[in-house]
Write a protein that holds these residues in place. Structure first.
Motif, PDB file in Angstrom:
ATOM      1  N   GLU A 222      35.130  45.686  57.784  1.00 17.67           N
ATOM      2  CA  GLU A 222      35.339  44.435  57.292  1.00 17.67           C
ATOM      3  C   GLU A 222      34.015  43.652  57.269  1.00 17.67           C
ATOM      4  O   GLU A 222      33.312  43.496  58.362  1.00 17.67           O
TER       5      GLU A 222
ATOM      6  N   ILE B 281      40.929  51.075  46.315  1.00 22.65           N
ATOM      7  CA  ILE B 281      40.176  52.164  47.091  1.00 22.65           C
ATOM      8  C   ILE B 281      39.757  53.200  46.605  1.00 22.65           C
ATOM      9  O   ILE B 281      38.540  53.531  46.671  1.00 22.65           O
TER      10      ILE B 281
ATOM     11  N   ILE C 139      46.135  47.898  46.711  1.00 23.48           N
ATOM     12  CA  ILE C 139      44.840  48.102  47.454  1.00 23.48           C
ATOM     13  C   ILE C 139      44.484  49.263  47.660  1.00 23.48           C
ATOM     14  O   ILE C 139      43.270  49.703  47.509  1.00 23.48           O
TER      15      ILE C 139
ATOM     16  N   MET D 106      34.592  44.145  47.882  1.00 20.66           N
ATOM     17  CA  MET D 106      34.655  45.858  48.175  1.00 20.66           C
ATOM     18  C   MET D 106      33.389  46.548  47.356  1.00 20.66           C
ATOM     19  O   MET D 106      33.062  46.386  46.566  1.00 20.66           O
TER      20      MET D 106
ATOM     21  N   LEU E 219      35.074  45.952  53.171  1.00 21.65           N
ATOM     22  CA  LEU E 219      36.113  45.164  52.484  1.00 21.65           C
ATOM     23  C   LEU E 219      35.909  43.937  53.014  1.00 21.65           C
ATOM     24  O   LEU E 219      35.559  43.818  54.083  1.00 21.65           O
TER      25      LEU E 219
ATOM     26  N   GLU F  26      40.743  41.731  51.177  1.00 26.81           N
ATOM     27  CA  GLU F  26      40.946  42.940  50.997  1.00 26.81           C
ATOM     28  C   GLU F  26      41.646  43.790  52.262  1.00 26.81           C
ATOM     29  O   GLU F  26      42.513  44.598  52.088  1.00 26.81           O
TER      30      GLU F  26
END
Length: 80
Positions: A69, A7, A3, A76, A27, A31
């Motif tokens: 989040e 990113i 992950i 994403m 995210l 994620e």
């Protein structure tokens, strides 16, 4: 691909597409869980619930990007 790599790659793609460096990463729940697990496994977190309820100045940073989040399962996105 981890992950973290996703990113970093997404931030580079954002910069290439917009001409501006990304400042934030958004995210989804999945994620965010995956990132938390990766951070714990790599030794960056002492316990796995450390990212929970972080807001404002204490918001986590991932490679200089403020992490948010969002209320979606898979998501994403980046912003400048």
């Amino acid at each position: 691909m981890s992950i973290y790599s996703k990113i970093c790659s997404g931030a580079c793609d954002h910069a290439a597409d917009t001409g501006k460096e990304a400042n934030n990463v958004y995210l989804g729940r999945e994620e965010a869980k995956e990132l938390e697990k990766w951070l714990y496994e790599e030794g960056y977190l002492e316990y796995s619930a450390e990212l929970k309820n972080k807001e404002g100045d204490s918001r986590p940073e991932i490679s200089g990007l403020l992490m948010y989040e969002v209320n979606q399962d898979r998501h994403m996105a980046f912003s400048s």
